[in-house]
Design a protein around this motif. Sequence first.
Motif, PDB file in Angstrom:
ATOM      1  N   LEU A   2      -7.391 -16.403  -4.576  1.00 10.71           N
ATOM      2  CA  LEU A   2      -8.447 -15.394  -4.615  1.00 10.71           C
ATOM      3  C   LEU A   2      -9.785 -15.969  -4.175  1.00 10.71           C
ATOM      4  CD1 LEU A   2      -7.598 -13.696  -8.005  1.00 10.71           C
ATOM      5  CD2 LEU A   2      -7.182 -12.795  -5.717  1.00 10.71           C
ATOM      6  N   GLY A   3     -10.515 -15.162  -3.447  1.00 13.77           N
ATOM      7  CA  GLY A   3     -11.901 -15.436  -3.109  1.00 13.77           C
ATOM      8  C   GLY A   3     -12.694 -14.224  -3.559  1.00 13.77           C
ATOM      9  N   THR A   4     -13.639 -13.781  -2.732  1.00 14.75           N
ATOM     10  CA  THR A   4     -14.345 -12.533  -3.009  1.00 14.75           C
ATOM     11  C   THR A   4     -14.315 -11.677  -1.760  1.00 14.75           C
ATOM     12  OG1 THR A   4     -16.474 -13.509  -2.413  1.00 14.75           O
ATOM     13  CG2 THR A   4     -15.890 -13.517  -4.734  1.00 14.75           C
ATOM     14  N   PRO A   5     -14.062 -10.398  -1.911  1.00 15.68           N
ATOM     15  CA  PRO A   5     -14.006  -9.515  -0.746  1.00 15.68           C
ATOM     16  C   PRO A   5     -15.351  -9.411  -0.036  1.00 15.68           C
ATOM     17  CG  PRO A   5     -13.154  -8.425  -2.715  1.00 15.68           C
ATOM     18  CD  PRO A   5     -13.793  -9.687  -3.153  1.00 15.68           C
ATOM     19  N   TYR A   6     -15.286  -9.268   1.267  1.00 17.02           N
ATOM     20  CA  TYR A   6     -16.485  -9.072   2.073  1.00 17.02           C
ATOM     21  C   TYR A   6     -16.894  -7.602   2.094  1.00 17.02           C
ATOM     22  CZ  TYR A   6     -19.099 -12.169   5.202  1.00 17.02           C
ATOM     23  OH  TYR A   6     -20.016 -13.009   5.746  1.00 17.02           O
ATOM     24  N   PHE A   7     -15.960  -6.736   1.803  1.00 16.33           N
ATOM     25  CA  PHE A   7     -16.185  -5.298   1.876  1.00 16.33           C
ATOM     26  C   PHE A   7     -16.297  -4.712   0.472  1.00 16.33           C
ATOM     27  CE2 PHE A   7     -13.629  -6.573   5.544  1.00 16.33           C
ATOM     28  CZ  PHE A   7     -14.486  -6.203   6.563  1.00 16.33           C
ATOM     29  N   ASP A   8     -17.020  -3.600   0.352  1.00 20.43           N
ATOM     30  CA  ASP A   8     -17.152  -2.931  -0.938  1.00 20.43           C
ATOM     31  C   ASP A   8     -15.824  -2.338  -1.385  1.00 20.43           C
ATOM     32  OD1 ASP A   8     -19.832  -3.569  -0.882  1.00 20.43           O
ATOM     33  OD2 ASP A   8     -20.456  -1.591  -0.183  1.00 20.43           O
ATOM     34  N   GLU A   9     -15.066  -1.837  -0.422  1.00 23.02           N
ATOM     35  CA  GLU A   9     -13.797  -1.198  -0.764  1.00 23.02           C
ATOM     36  C   GLU A   9     -12.901  -1.164   0.466  1.00 23.02           C
ATOM     37  OE1 GLU A   9     -12.304   2.896  -2.960  1.00 23.02           O
ATOM     38  OE2 GLU A   9     -14.437   2.466  -2.766  1.00 23.02           O
ATOM     39  N   MET A  10     -11.613  -1.365   0.241  1.00 18.47           N
ATOM     40  CA  MET A  10     -10.657  -1.243   1.337  1.00 18.47           C
ATOM     41  C   MET A  10      -9.274  -0.943   0.777  1.00 18.47           C
ATOM     42  SD  MET A  10     -10.087  -5.190   2.561  1.00 18.47           S
ATOM     43  CE  MET A  10      -9.292  -4.645   4.015  1.00 18.47           C
ATOM     44  N   LYS A  11      -8.423  -0.415   1.643  1.00 23.18           N
ATOM     45  CA  LYS A  11      -7.047  -0.103   1.250  1.00 23.18           C
ATOM     46  C   LYS A  11      -6.106  -0.607   2.316  1.00 23.18           C
ATOM     47  CE  LYS A  11      -8.074   3.768  -1.648  1.00 23.18           C
ATOM     48  NZ  LYS A  11      -7.699   5.054  -2.125  1.00 23.18           N
ATOM     49  N   LEU A  12      -4.992  -1.159   1.859  1.00 23.30           N
ATOM     50  CA  LEU A  12      -3.912  -1.578   2.737  1.00 23.30           C
ATOM     51  C   LEU A  12      -2.740  -0.639   2.485  1.00 23.30           C
ATOM     52  CD1 LEU A  12      -3.996  -5.411   1.958  1.00 23.30           C
ATOM     53  CD2 LEU A  12      -5.091  -4.235   3.864  1.00 23.30           C
ATOM     54  N   HIS A  13      -2.308   0.042   3.507  1.00 21.29           N
ATOM     55  CA  HIS A  13      -1.161   0.945   3.394  1.00 21.29           C
ATOM     56  C   HIS A  13       0.061   0.174   3.876  1.00 21.29           C
ATOM     57  CE1 HIS A  13      -3.841   4.243   2.454  1.00 21.29           C
ATOM     58  NE2 HIS A  13      -4.595   3.849   3.467  1.00 21.29           N
ATOM     59  N   LEU A  14       0.948  -0.150   2.944  1.00 22.32           N
ATOM     60  CA  LEU A  14       2.095  -0.997   3.237  1.00 22.32           C
ATOM     61  C   LEU A  14       3.246  -0.199   3.829  1.00 22.32           C
ATOM     62  CD1 LEU A  14       2.033  -3.125  -0.036  1.00 22.32           C
ATOM     63  CD2 LEU A  14       0.860  -3.567   2.137  1.00 22.32           C
ATOM     64  N   GLU A  15       4.114  -0.920   4.517  1.00 22.20           N
ATOM     65  CA  GLU A  15       5.279  -0.315   5.162  1.00 22.20           C
ATOM     66  C   GLU A  15       6.205   0.386   4.174  1.00 22.20           C
ATOM     67  OE1 GLU A  15       7.817  -1.961   8.928  1.00 22.20           O
ATOM     68  OE2 GLU A  15       7.021  -3.430   7.526  1.00 22.20           O
ATOM     69  N   ASN A  16       6.230  -0.096   2.928  1.00 18.99           N
ATOM     70  CA  ASN A  16       7.111   0.482   1.915  1.00 18.99           C
ATOM     71  C   ASN A  16       6.516   1.728   1.251  1.00 18.99           C
ATOM     72  OD1 ASN A  16       5.184  -0.552   0.186  1.00 18.99           O
ATOM     73  ND2 ASN A  16       6.535  -2.042  -0.788  1.00 18.99           N
ATOM     74  N   GLY A  17       5.365   2.181   1.748  1.00 21.42           N
ATOM     75  CA  GLY A  17       4.724   3.373   1.203  1.00 21.42           C
ATOM     76  C   GLY A  17       3.739   3.098   0.077  1.00 21.42           C
ATOM     77  N   LYS A  18       3.679   1.865  -0.401  1.00 21.00           N
ATOM     78  CA  LYS A  18       2.745   1.493  -1.470  1.00 21.00           C
ATOM     79  C   LYS A  18       1.375   1.200  -0.873  1.00 21.00           C
ATOM     80  CE  LYS A  18       6.147   1.107  -4.524  1.00 21.00           C
ATOM     81  NZ  LYS A  18       6.270   1.298  -5.917  1.00 21.00           N
ATOM     82  N   THR A  19       0.369   1.177  -1.736  1.00 21.87           N
ATOM     83  CA  THR A  19      -1.006   0.911  -1.310  1.00 21.87           C
ATOM     84  C   THR A  19      -1.602  -0.212  -2.146  1.00 21.87           C
ATOM     85  OG1 THR A  19      -1.323   3.216  -0.657  1.00 21.87           O
ATOM     86  CG2 THR A  19      -3.314   1.930  -1.059  1.00 21.87           C
ATOM     87  N   VAL A  20      -2.331  -1.085  -1.478  1.00 21.50           N
ATOM     88  CA  VAL A  20      -3.124  -2.097  -2.159  1.00 21.50           C
ATOM     89  C   VAL A  20      -4.576  -1.664  -2.008  1.00 21.50           C
ATOM     90  CG1 VAL A  20      -3.866  -4.506  -2.204  1.00 21.50           C
ATOM     91  CG2 VAL A  20      -1.479  -3.942  -1.692  1.00 21.50           C
ATOM     92  N   SER A  21      -5.240  -1.456  -3.132  1.00 23.88           N
ATOM     93  CA  SER A  21      -6.630  -1.031  -3.153  1.00 23.88           C
ATOM     94  C   SER A  21      -7.476  -2.188  -3.662  1.00 23.88           C
ATOM     95  CB  SER A  21      -6.775   0.183  -4.070  1.00 23.88           C
ATOM     96  OG  SER A  21      -8.120   0.496  -4.278  1.00 23.88           O
ATOM     97  N   ILE A  22      -8.539  -2.498  -2.935  1.00 26.65           N
ATOM     98  CA  ILE A  22      -9.426  -3.595  -3.307  1.00 26.65           C
ATOM     99  C   ILE A  22     -10.840  -3.040  -3.367  1.00 26.65           C
ATOM    100  CG2 ILE A  22     -10.274  -5.883  -2.674  1.00 26.65           C
ATOM    101  CD1 ILE A  22      -7.646  -6.009  -0.880  1.00 26.65           C
ATOM    102  N   LYS A  23     -11.458  -3.176  -4.534  1.00 28.08           N
ATOM    103  CA  LYS A  23     -12.824  -2.693  -4.710  1.00 28.08           C
ATOM    104  C   LYS A  23     -13.680  -3.840  -5.230  1.00 28.08           C
ATOM    105  CE  LYS A  23     -15.601   0.901  -6.738  1.00 28.08           C
ATOM    106  NZ  LYS A  23     -15.688   2.083  -7.553  1.00 28.08           N
ATOM    107  N   ALA A  24     -14.880  -3.975  -4.674  1.00 26.30           N
ATOM    108  CA  ALA A  24     -15.802  -5.035  -5.082  1.00 26.30           C
ATOM    109  C   ALA A  24     -17.098  -4.407  -5.582  1.00 26.30           C
ATOM    110  CB  ALA A  24     -16.070  -5.984  -3.930  1.00 26.30           C
TER     111      ALA A  24
END
Length: 135
Positions: A48-70
């Motif tokens: 882990l580090g720290t995100p550069y963005f306030d918020e982002m989402k990764l939409h995975l191939e399996n239909g799941k989502t990774v949400s990252i909020k700073a």
Amino acid sequence: IRQVMDRMYTAAPDGYCGDEDNGQTSAWYVFSAMGFYPVCPGSGEYVLGTPYFDEMKLHLENGKTVSIKANNNSEENCYVKALTLNGKPYSHNYITRTDLMNGAQFVYDLAPTPNKQRGTADTDAPYSFSKTQKK
């Protein structure tokens, strides 16, 4: 990590370190901008580090989502004060591929100084940290 990203990745002729590695350094930068990066391929862990963005989402191939909020993300607030994973406090200094592939919601609370109480247990260290001392 932020200092490396800010100082060594610029539009100047010498502002892109490691350009001779066929994109590995670029991949590290993209991962780091999300708030985590692979250190030891094959371990299944991302440091882990720290995100550069306030918020982002990764939409995975399996239909799941990774949400990252700073929260409180700024140039000054580049340290992790607290982190939650799926709404629960998270003290580890790494995440696993399983965490990501199952879909995850990471919320970083950032601050101008490090939280020296967070992530200090032996179990909070990533696989890439050696448990042995050199003589």
